[in-house]
Design an enzyme around this catalytic site. Sequence first.
Site, PDB file in Angstrom:
ATOM      1  N   ASP A   5      10.266  39.949  15.520  1.00 26.96           N
ATOM      2  CA  ASP A   5      11.069  39.349  14.452  1.00 26.96           C
ATOM      3  C   ASP A   5      11.938  40.372  13.731  1.00 26.96           C
ATOM      4  OD1 ASP A   5      11.855  37.074  12.894  1.00 26.96           O
ATOM      5  OD2 ASP A   5      10.541  37.734  11.276  1.00 26.96           O
ATOM      6  N   SER A  22      15.301  32.786   8.977  1.00 30.61           N
ATOM      7  CA  SER A  22      14.876  32.277  10.276  1.00 30.61           C
ATOM      8  C   SER A  22      14.393  30.838  10.149  1.00 30.61           C
ATOM      9  CB  SER A  22      13.745  33.144  10.841  1.00 30.61           C
ATOM     10  OG  SER A  22      14.143  34.496  10.939  1.00 30.61           O
ATOM     11  N   GLN A  27      15.429  32.821  18.880  1.00 26.11           N
ATOM     12  CA  GLN A  27      15.319  32.467  17.466  1.00 26.11           C
ATOM     13  C   GLN A  27      16.593  31.767  17.008  1.00 26.11           C
ATOM     14  OE1 GLN A  27      15.229  35.264  13.717  1.00 26.11           O
ATOM     15  NE2 GLN A  27      13.107  35.015  14.391  1.00 26.11           N
TER      16      GLN A  27
END
Length: 348
Positions: A222, A282, A334
């Site tokens: 991430d 996100s 993502q």
Amino acid sequence: MGERSTLVRPPPVDESKAPIENALELTELSIIGPDLFTNTRELWHPPGARGIYGGAVIAQTLAAAQRTVPPDFVVHSYHCFFVLAGDSSVPILYHVERVREGRSFCTRTVQARQRGHAIFTVTCSFVRENSGGQLAVSHARPMPAEALANPPPDDYEDPEFLKGRDDPFQSFRCRTPDDGDDWTSDKKPEDKKVWQWVRARGKISEEGGHKAHLSALAYVSDSYFIGTVTRIHGLWRHSMKVEDVEKLDPESRKRFDEANAWEGYGPLESYRGRPQIGMMVSLDHSIYFHNPKKVRADEWMFTEMESPWAGDGRGVVTQRIYSRDGTLLATAFQEGVVRLKQEKKAKL
């Protein structure tokens, strides 16, 4: 009584384990119910972020799910949604549900909750090792030759301005061979790539085993991920205006320039007149683990990120993660909110 960041008082840091293992440690709450876990230590809240670092919750939900599957099953697929911003000052409860138990595959869902509300939800699938048969179709996109030939040295040390930071991972920035010094070059955004090397600090313990390595990879997957969109478009990502950087005191300006150069955002002058990020968060995150037993997160791993699309205030990014020897370990995707700061219309 005020709120506290963990349900149980955190134990002393285990010096025999890597910092990432201590950071992601879980406490089982079997006294309350089956397949229920909580964070052992307070999770990291990045400065200026809306909530907890998403990679920490990604990693802990994976770790919780891994505790509920047979030892000969390994994760191959992980799909999550960020529902609400996590609060680092409040404990997280991880509820694991055993959805399916099969001979070759098993499925788990995990919900992370704070103050009675779901902040994060994930479905992940595990496969029995070597269940695909002796004959199997196989291929993998190769690691870029330039990166394969130029890994960071094992004794690499952080730049001076980064030393002393409490970060369980170490990063080494590098540029693609066809990129100039300016991320706002004329190359199309969809054709640009972002490269970096990462590794967990210290040595992941034998006790943690391959599950700890997988959780560590999930954690770092991430890092700077949706931020790829800001890099390839040359967007100004700071709250202050470009011209206000010149008003910083000399020491602050030095730190700003060092961080900006290290992160690969190009010279300050190239951002004059560029759009400014208004909001970036996100929405979801997926990881496909291709070679889970080959993951060694405490050794250098190479990541290549790119974005096939952005529009309507959102962006999609992809990431390939390789081992130092060129093995494709995982592919991640993502989608996130990427909204630009809008010009205020003059009132009539």
